[in-house]
Design a protein around this motif. Structure first.
Motif, PDB file in Angstrom:
ATOM      1  N   TYR A   1       0.842  -1.203   0.000  1.00  0.00           N
ATOM      2  CA  TYR A   1       0.000   0.000   0.000  1.00  0.00           C
ATOM      3  C   TYR A   1       0.875   1.251   0.000  1.00  0.00           C
ATOM      4  CZ  TYR A   1      -3.250   3.599   1.632  1.00  0.00           C
ATOM      5  OH  TYR A   1      -3.982   4.752   1.747  1.00  0.00           O
ATOM      6  N   ARG A   2       1.953   1.220   0.778  1.00  0.00           N
ATOM      7  CA  ARG A   2       2.883   2.358   0.822  1.00  0.00           C
ATOM      8  C   ARG A   2       3.543   2.559  -0.550  1.00  0.00           C
ATOM      9  NH1 ARG A   2       6.081   0.655   4.770  1.00  0.00           N
ATOM     10  NH2 ARG A   2       4.439   1.080   6.287  1.00  0.00           N
ATOM     11  N   ALA A   3       3.890   1.451  -1.203  1.00  0.00           N
ATOM     12  CA  ALA A   3       4.486   1.537  -2.540  1.00  0.00           C
ATOM     13  C   ALA A   3       3.509   2.176  -3.518  1.00  0.00           C
ATOM     14  CB  ALA A   3       4.881   0.143  -3.021  1.00  0.00           C
ATOM     15  N   PHE A   4       2.245   1.802  -3.417  1.00  0.00           N
ATOM     16  CA  PHE A   4       1.212   2.412  -4.278  1.00  0.00           C
ATOM     17  C   PHE A   4       1.130   3.913  -4.036  1.00  0.00           C
ATOM     18  CE2 PHE A   4      -3.102   4.156  -4.188  1.00  0.00           C
ATOM     19  CZ  PHE A   4      -3.376   4.155  -5.545  1.00  0.00           C
ATOM     20  N   GLN A   5       1.097   4.326  -2.776  1.00  0.00           N
ATOM     21  CA  GLN A   5       0.990   5.750  -2.445  1.00  0.00           C
ATOM     22  C   GLN A   5       2.123   6.555  -3.079  1.00  0.00           C
ATOM     23  OE1 GLN A   5       0.751   5.306   1.907  1.00  0.00           O
ATOM     24  NE2 GLN A   5      -1.210   6.364   1.843  1.00  0.00           N
ATOM     25  N   LEU A   6       3.340   6.036  -2.984  1.00  0.00           N
ATOM     26  CA  LEU A   6       4.509   6.747  -3.506  1.00  0.00           C
ATOM     27  C   LEU A   6       4.470   6.854  -5.019  1.00  0.00           C
ATOM     28  CD1 LEU A   6       7.223   5.202  -1.168  1.00  0.00           C
ATOM     29  CD2 LEU A   6       6.535   7.611  -1.223  1.00  0.00           C
ATOM     30  N   PHE A   7       4.127   5.756  -5.698  1.00  0.00           N
ATOM     31  CA  PHE A   7       4.041   5.789  -7.160  1.00  0.00           C
ATOM     32  C   PHE A   7       2.922   6.722  -7.614  1.00  0.00           C
ATOM     33  CE2 PHE A   7       6.575   1.850  -8.281  1.00  0.00           C
ATOM     34  CZ  PHE A   7       7.358   2.496  -9.217  1.00  0.00           C
ATOM     35  N   CYS A   8       1.799   6.678  -6.901  1.00  0.00           N
ATOM     36  CA  CYS A   8       0.653   7.505  -7.267  1.00  0.00           C
ATOM     37  C   CYS A   8       0.979   8.986  -7.120  1.00  0.00           C
ATOM     38  CB  CYS A   8      -0.548   7.129  -6.398  1.00  0.00           C
ATOM     39  SG  CYS A   8      -2.122   7.694  -7.071  1.00  0.00           S
ATOM     40  N   PHE A   9       1.644   9.338  -6.014  1.00  0.00           N
ATOM     41  CA  PHE A   9       2.058  10.725  -5.794  1.00  0.00           C
ATOM     42  C   PHE A   9       2.980  11.211  -6.910  1.00  0.00           C
ATOM     43  CE2 PHE A   9       5.775  13.183  -4.395  1.00  0.00           C
ATOM     44  CZ  PHE A   9       5.163  14.416  -4.158  1.00  0.00           C
ATOM     45  N   ALA A  10       3.870  10.328  -7.380  1.00  0.00           N
ATOM     46  CA  ALA A  10       4.915  10.728  -8.331  1.00  0.00           C
ATOM     47  C   ALA A  10       4.421  10.849  -9.766  1.00  0.00           C
ATOM     48  CB  ALA A  10       6.064   9.731  -8.277  1.00  0.00           C
TER      49      ALA A  10
ATOM     50  N   SER B   1      10.449   9.463  -4.869  1.00  0.00           N
ATOM     51  CA  SER B   1       9.269   8.662  -4.516  1.00  0.00           C
ATOM     52  C   SER B   1       9.179   7.401  -5.361  1.00  0.00           C
ATOM     53  CB  SER B   1       7.995   9.492  -4.691  1.00  0.00           C
ATOM     54  OG  SER B   1       7.957  10.563  -3.786  1.00  0.00           O
ATOM     55  N   GLN B   2       9.435   7.535  -6.656  1.00  0.00           N
ATOM     56  CA  GLN B   2       9.398   6.369  -7.542  1.00  0.00           C
ATOM     57  C   GLN B   2      10.449   5.344  -7.149  1.00  0.00           C
ATOM     58  OE1 GLN B   2       9.771   8.199 -11.451  1.00  0.00           O
ATOM     59  NE2 GLN B   2       7.612   7.815 -11.856  1.00  0.00           N
ATOM     60  N   LEU B   3      11.659   5.815  -6.910  1.00  0.00           N
ATOM     61  CA  LEU B   3      12.743   4.911  -6.516  1.00  0.00           C
ATOM     62  C   LEU B   3      12.435   4.217  -5.192  1.00  0.00           C
ATOM     63  CD1 LEU B   3      15.839   7.100  -7.476  1.00  0.00           C
ATOM     64  CD2 LEU B   3      15.067   5.028  -8.643  1.00  0.00           C
ATOM     65  N   ALA B   4      11.903   4.985  -4.228  1.00  0.00           N
ATOM     66  CA  ALA B   4      11.567   4.426  -2.917  1.00  0.00           C
ATOM     67  C   ALA B   4      10.474   3.365  -3.040  1.00  0.00           C
ATOM     68  CB  ALA B   4      11.127   5.539  -1.969  1.00  0.00           C
ATOM     69  N   SER B   5       9.484   3.652  -3.868  1.00  0.00           N
ATOM     70  CA  SER B   5       8.386   2.702  -4.067  1.00  0.00           C
ATOM     71  C   SER B   5       8.887   1.396  -4.670  1.00  0.00           C
ATOM     72  CB  SER B   5       7.327   3.323  -4.984  1.00  0.00           C
ATOM     73  OG  SER B   5       6.272   2.411  -5.224  1.00  0.00           O
ATOM     74  N   TRP B   6       9.752   1.508  -5.663  1.00  0.00           N
ATOM     75  CA  TRP B   6      10.286   0.315  -6.327  1.00  0.00           C
ATOM     76  C   TRP B   6      11.166  -0.489  -5.370  1.00  0.00           C
ATOM     77  CZ3 TRP B   6       9.075  -3.079  -9.460  1.00  0.00           C
ATOM     78  CH2 TRP B   6       9.975  -3.864 -10.204  1.00  0.00           C
ATOM     79  N   ILE B   7      11.920   0.196  -4.532  1.00  0.00           N
ATOM     80  CA  ILE B   7      12.758  -0.485  -3.542  1.00  0.00           C
ATOM     81  C   ILE B   7      11.886  -1.266  -2.552  1.00  0.00           C
ATOM     82  CG2 ILE B   7      14.305  -0.110  -1.564  1.00  0.00           C
ATOM     83  CD1 ILE B   7      15.550   2.226  -3.223  1.00  0.00           C
ATOM     84  N   ILE B   8      10.758  -0.692  -2.162  1.00  0.00           N
ATOM     85  CA  ILE B   8       9.831  -1.390  -1.259  1.00  0.00           C
ATOM     86  C   ILE B   8       9.320  -2.676  -1.900  1.00  0.00           C
ATOM     87  CG2 ILE B   8       7.535  -1.281  -0.196  1.00  0.00           C
ATOM     88  CD1 ILE B   8       8.057   1.735   0.241  1.00  0.00           C
ATOM     89  N   ILE B   9       8.923  -2.587  -3.182  1.00  0.00           N
ATOM     90  CA  ILE B   9       8.398  -3.765  -3.882  1.00  0.00           C
ATOM     91  C   ILE B   9       9.487  -4.829  -4.032  1.00  0.00           C
ATOM     92  CG2 ILE B   9       7.470  -4.595  -6.095  1.00  0.00           C
ATOM     93  CD1 ILE B   9       6.075  -1.838  -6.332  1.00  0.00           C
ATOM     94  N   LEU B  10      10.711  -4.399  -4.386  1.00  0.00           N
ATOM     95  CA  LEU B  10      11.819  -5.350  -4.504  1.00  0.00           C
ATOM     96  C   LEU B  10      12.136  -5.995  -3.158  1.00  0.00           C
ATOM     97  CD1 LEU B  10      14.307  -3.451  -6.874  1.00  0.00           C
ATOM     98  CD2 LEU B  10      12.797  -5.361  -7.462  1.00  0.00           C
ATOM     99  N   ASN B  11      12.020  -5.215  -2.081  1.00  0.00           N
ATOM    100  CA  ASN B  11      12.265  -5.743  -0.740  1.00  0.00           C
ATOM    101  C   ASN B  11      11.227  -6.797  -0.359  1.00  0.00           C
ATOM    102  OD1 ASN B  11      11.599  -5.127   2.512  1.00  0.00           O
ATOM    103  ND2 ASN B  11      13.749  -5.417   1.988  1.00  0.00           N
ATOM    104  N   VAL B  12       9.970  -6.542  -0.738  1.00  0.00           N
ATOM    105  CA  VAL B  12       8.903  -7.528  -0.488  1.00  0.00           C
ATOM    106  C   VAL B  12       9.217  -8.826  -1.221  1.00  0.00           C
ATOM    107  CG1 VAL B  12       6.473  -8.080  -0.939  1.00  0.00           C
ATOM    108  CG2 VAL B  12       7.092  -5.840  -0.016  1.00  0.00           C
ATOM    109  N   TYR B  13       9.667  -8.698  -2.477  1.00  0.00           N
ATOM    110  CA  TYR B  13      10.033  -9.899  -3.235  1.00  0.00           C
ATOM    111  C   TYR B  13      11.213 -10.626  -2.597  1.00  0.00           C
ATOM    112  CZ  TYR B  13      12.328 -12.834  -6.658  1.00  0.00           C
ATOM    113  OH  TYR B  13      12.946 -13.898  -7.255  1.00  0.00           O
ATOM    114  N   TYR B  14      12.245  -9.863  -2.251  1.00  0.00           N
ATOM    115  CA  TYR B  14      13.471 -10.488  -1.734  1.00  0.00           C
ATOM    116  C   TYR B  14      13.203 -11.235  -0.429  1.00  0.00           C
ATOM    117  CZ  TYR B  14      18.305 -11.075  -0.213  1.00  0.00           C
ATOM    118  OH  TYR B  14      19.501 -11.615   0.199  1.00  0.00           O
TER     119      TYR B  14
END
Length: 412
Positions: free
Chosen positions: A211-220, A248-261
């Motif tokens: 959800y946090r990743a969505f917020q960051l991408f949406c804002f950006a 924000s985009q970079l932070a969001s993508w890092i969150i998603i990659l962290n979830v995967y990892y």
């Protein structure tokens, strides 16, 4: 096997073959000669059909399938006419742009295509509200629909300018980049992320992080559009906002990659081996895309890159082929949404090889263009890459038709 997916995704692969065939013609005309076809007309046909006939059509199919899992299989019947409307208008654009470029028929089919999307967005939004269990996936999809709607303003302005033969270069470029940005950074990205989020939430249970990743991408998304038009005078007044959007985009993508990892062993149990490879390649391409986009925050780099056509073409192909097309194929293979056989996998990876070769050649051409250096036989090599791309898709098509023929024979 789901008959809805089997039929419509086969049509999507057929449409991808038309996109590749038009790309092959474009590359042939650059390397050699094909005087009876207009280069610009073919380019318009190629790009419009890639967006509507391949990517949008496939995203619609997968999103409708998502609905059917919550609202029942009968929901697919509600959307058949919209899929046909998008398909017919896409074919109309493909043919009419080849024949006349921007003209009465091509603009009419483009308008019909946009209204088909409007209708899809309207009904899909209503059906999302009927899903009882709320998730971040619904937010990704709703944002995708909104950004797809916003992108149409750029398309309408372009059509108006072309029809009235207006030649304001700044307005023309801002309209093109407006449409492109809200298509591939809005509609395509958020719809794809919605599909991915659905699986990640179920497998990992990491709802709050996603959800946090969505917020960051949406804002950006909205401020990131201005990265495409850094030459405009007013940009300096909102420069801090652009930097925030990039972060924000970079932070969001890092969150998603962290979830995967953190959940990689769990995720790998739920997806196929070849699907995993394809999704990783798409994620790698998306990471490169974000890095390049972040680099464009520097005005001089932005002016430099947008001044050279090979760099622009390379970037667009990175997004549309490397990120979006490989993701769609990877998603289909990962969850076996159609019957998978060795021939289909062979075709997909030949296609992927063509994408990688094409990107490497465009990168070399783009870097050389910065110093005005000509690369010997670069056009012939790019033509060869287009042949590889097209060959891979043909093998995929042969695989699908073989499987569909077997399915029909079994029913008889």
């Amino acid at each position: 096997m789901n008959s809805f997916l089997s039929k419509w995704l086969s049509i999507s692969i057929l449409n991808l073959s038309f996109v590749a065939a038009l790309g092959l013609i474009l590359r042939y005309k650059i390397a050699y000669s094909l005087p009876f076809l207009d280069q610009k007309y073919i380019l318009h046909s190629h790009s419009h059909f890639a967006f509507s006939g391949w990517i949008t059509q496939t995203l619609m199919i997968l999103m409708i399938f998502y609905l059917s899992k919550s609202l029942g299989k009968e929901i697919t019947n509600r959307y058949r006419w919209l899929l046909y409307a998008n398909l017919i208008s896409s074919y109309g654009m493909m043919i009419s742009f080849i024949l006349q470029g921007y003209g009465l028929y091509s603009i009419s089919f483009s308008t019909l295509n946009i209204f088909a999307f409007y209708a899809f967005a309207f009904y899909f939004w209503l059906d999302l509200n009927r899903i009882k269990e709320k998730s971040t996936t619904i937010l990704w999809f709703k944002a995708a629909l909104v950004f797809g709607f916003i992108s149409s303003f750029g398309a309408f302005n372009l059509a108006y300018m072309m029809a009235n033969k207006m030649s304001n270069q700044n307005v023309y470029l801002t309209s093109i980049y407006f449409f492109l940005h809200f298509q591939y950074n809005g509609w395509f990205l958020f719809a794809g992320m919605g599909l991915l989020n659905d699986k990640l939430e179920i497998i990992t249970g990491e709802r709050m992080k996603l959800y946090r990743a969505f917020q960051l991408f949406c804002f950006a998304c909205i401020p990131a559009y201005f990265l495409s038009i850094l030459w405009m005078e007013f940009i300096s007044n909102i420069y801090i906002l652009l930097i925030t959007a990039v972060i924000s985009q970079l932070a969001s993508w890092i969150i998603i990659l962290n979830v995967y990892y953190k959940n990689r062993s769990l995720i790998r149990q739920k997806i196929t081996h070849y699907g995993k490879i394809l999704l990783i390649l798409s994620a790698l391409a998306f990471s490169i895309k974000l890095i390049l986009q972040s680099g464009s925050i520097h005005p001089e780099l932005s002016h430099l890159s947008y001044g050279f056509r090979p760099i622009i073409i390379g970037y667009l192909h990175l997004v549309l082929l490397g990120v979006t097309s490989i993701f769609l194929l990877g998603y289909i293979v990962s969850f076996e949404l159609i019957r998978i056989n060795k021939l289909l996998i062979k075709g997909i990876f030949i296609f992927v090889a063509g994408v990688i070769i094409n990107e490497l050649l465009l990168m070399i051409q783009g870097v050389a263009a910065l110093s005005y250096t000509a690369i010997p036989y670069i056009n012939e090599m790019l033509l060869a890459a287009a042949v590889i791309l097209f060959s891979g898709i043909l093998i995929m098509l042969i695989s699908r038709f073989t499987i569909l023929k077997k399915e029909v024979m079994q029913r008889l």
